[in-house]
Motif scaffolding. Structure first.
Motif, short mmCIF file in Angstrom:
data_model
loop_
_atom_site.label_atom_id
_atom_site.label_comp_id
_atom_site.label_asym_id
_atom_site.label_seq_id
_atom_site.Cartn_x
_atom_site.Cartn_y
_atom_site.Cartn_z
N ALA A 1 -41.57 -33.97 -30.40
CA ALA A 1 -41.06 -32.70 -29.88
C ALA A 1 -41.40 -31.56 -30.84
O ALA A 1 -41.81 -30.47 -30.41
CB ALA A 1 -39.55 -32.80 -29.67
N GLU A 2 -41.28 -31.82 -32.14
CA GLU A 2 -41.59 -30.79 -33.13
C GLU A 2 -43.09 -30.49 -33.15
O GLU A 2 -43.50 -29.33 -33.22
CB GLU A 2 -41.13 -31.24 -34.51
N ARG A 3 -43.88 -31.52 -33.09
CA ARG A 3 -45.33 -31.33 -33.19
C ARG A 3 -45.92 -30.70 -31.94
O ARG A 3 -46.88 -29.93 -32.01
CB ARG A 3 -46.00 -32.66 -33.52
N PHE A 4 -45.37 -31.05 -30.78
CA PHE A 4 -45.83 -30.41 -29.55
C PHE A 4 -45.16 -29.06 -29.34
O PHE A 4 -45.57 -28.29 -28.48
CB PHE A 4 -45.51 -31.31 -28.34
N ASP A 5 -44.07 -28.82 -30.10
CA ASP A 5 -43.27 -27.60 -29.97
C ASP A 5 -42.67 -27.50 -28.57
O ASP A 5 -42.75 -26.47 -27.89
CB ASP A 5 -44.13 -26.35 -30.26
N VAL A 6 -42.07 -28.63 -28.14
CA VAL A 6 -41.40 -28.68 -26.84
C VAL A 6 -40.05 -29.36 -27.05
O VAL A 6 -39.75 -29.89 -28.12
CB VAL A 6 -42.22 -29.45 -25.79
N SER A 7 -39.23 -29.40 -25.98
CA SER A 7 -37.91 -30.02 -26.10
C SER A 7 -38.02 -31.55 -26.04
O SER A 7 -38.97 -32.09 -25.47
CB SER A 7 -37.00 -29.55 -24.96
N ARG A 8 -37.04 -32.21 -26.62
CA ARG A 8 -37.03 -33.67 -26.62
C ARG A 8 -36.93 -34.25 -25.21
O ARG A 8 -37.59 -35.26 -24.90
CB ARG A 8 -35.90 -34.20 -27.49
N PRO A 9 -36.14 -33.65 -24.29
CA PRO A 9 -36.11 -34.19 -22.92
C PRO A 9 -37.49 -34.18 -22.26
O PRO A 9 -37.83 -35.10 -21.51
CB PRO A 9 -35.13 -33.26 -22.20
N LYS A 10 -38.31 -33.15 -22.55
CA LYS A 10 -39.65 -33.08 -21.97
C LYS A 10 -40.53 -34.19 -22.55
O LYS A 10 -41.32 -34.82 -21.84
CB LYS A 10 -40.28 -31.71 -22.24
N VAL A 11 -40.41 -34.43 -23.85
CA VAL A 11 -41.17 -35.50 -24.48
C VAL A 11 -40.75 -36.84 -23.90
O VAL A 11 -41.57 -37.71 -23.60
CB VAL A 11 -40.98 -35.50 -26.01
N ARG A 12 -39.43 -37.01 -23.74
CA ARG A 12 -38.90 -38.27 -23.20
C ARG A 12 -39.46 -38.51 -21.80
O ARG A 12 -39.86 -39.63 -21.46
CB ARG A 12 -37.37 -38.22 -23.17
N GLU A 13 -39.51 -37.47 -20.99
CA GLU A 13 -40.04 -37.59 -19.63
C GLU A 13 -41.52 -37.95 -19.65
O GLU A 13 -41.99 -38.78 -18.86
CB GLU A 13 -39.83 -36.27 -18.88
#
Length: 262
Positions: free
Chosen positions: A46-58
């Protein structure tokens, strides 16, 4: 910045999940993320993509559903086994029992590695060049030290580096499976080649020629060197097999002669 962080680009777009999935898929296709590679944690991603954790989880759930990654609870998330074995254990055993199939293997490698070397000569990056030089240096060091094991490992890695430098995803994935068989000694043992070569110096020089063609950006020379190397391997094994056949015949004649003595 941690080395793994440079692998991932930050994402600022409304289709966040799609872009995360696309970026991971692209890295798998390009051979950046290989089978068994462990992905950073969900929080790190999430930090490296600079997105939220729920989006990474999805995104990870979608990749897992597509069979591209596997989640091992308590251990982490890994790139799934995608290419599998080039051959089933039964077929490998069949090849081992029938020596002529070995030459089909060499023929396949000759065509694929010649093509890969030609592509590498025109597509290799500075990083690819550095890796090819490094592995050639390892081979030279192993030769100087008489380290057969290190020489074998560096040999396969060198050919893999040339294939990677072709930047052809299909070649990279298919040859990874083939080189796995080579590492396991399914088709031949490089130490046998050294007994034909005498010192291993000819083999090393052949790898130098492949490297020189790629590094010089000369596709004709790179392809010719790769093909010549596999021609040498084939000719050496044919000579070796013929020598073994003659030796077996000589021993049998000797035994037969002993039986005829009064």
């Amino acid at each position: 910045m941690p080395p793994t962080q440079a692998l991932f680009d930050s994402i600022r777009h409304e289709s966040v999940v799609d872009l995360v999935v696309d970026q991971v898929e692209e890295m798998i296709l390009q051979g950046i993320l290989r089978e068994g590679a462990r992905l950073p944690s969900e929080r790190d991603l999430a930090e490296r993509f600079d997105v939220s954790r729920p989006k990474v989880r999805e995104a990870l759930k979608r990749l897992e559903g597509d069979g591209l990654i596997r989640v091992q609870h308590g251990e982490g998330t890994f790139v799934a086994e995608l290419t599998g074995q080039a051959m089933s254990p039964a077929l490998i055993a069949l090849y081992a029992r029938h020596g002529l199939a070995f030459y089909d293997y060499l023929e396949y490698r000759r065509e694929q590695e010649g093509f890969a070397a030609r592509l590498a000569a025109t597509r290799a990056t500075a990083t690819d060049h550095d890796e090819i030089r490094r592995l050639l240096g390892v081979m030279e060091e192993a030769q100087a030290n008489g380290d057969a094991e290190q020489s074998e490992q560096a040999d396969v890695a060198f050919h893999g580096a040339v294939v990677n430098a072709s930047h052809n995803a299909m070649l990279m994935h298919m040859m990874t499976s083939i080189y796995d068989l080579t590492r396991r000694g399914v088709f031949y043992n490089r130490r046998f080649l050294r007994t034909i070569d005498g010192t291993g110096e000819r083999l090393l020089d052949q790898h130098r020629q492949i490297a020189e063609g790629v590094l010089a950006g000369n596709p004709d020379a790179a392809e010719a060197a790769a093909r010549s190397h596999l021609d040498f391997v084939e000719q050496s094994f044919r000579l070796g097999h013929d020598r073994e056949r003659r030796e077996r015949a000589a021993r049998k004649r000797q035994m037969a002669a002993g039986l005829r003595k009064p």
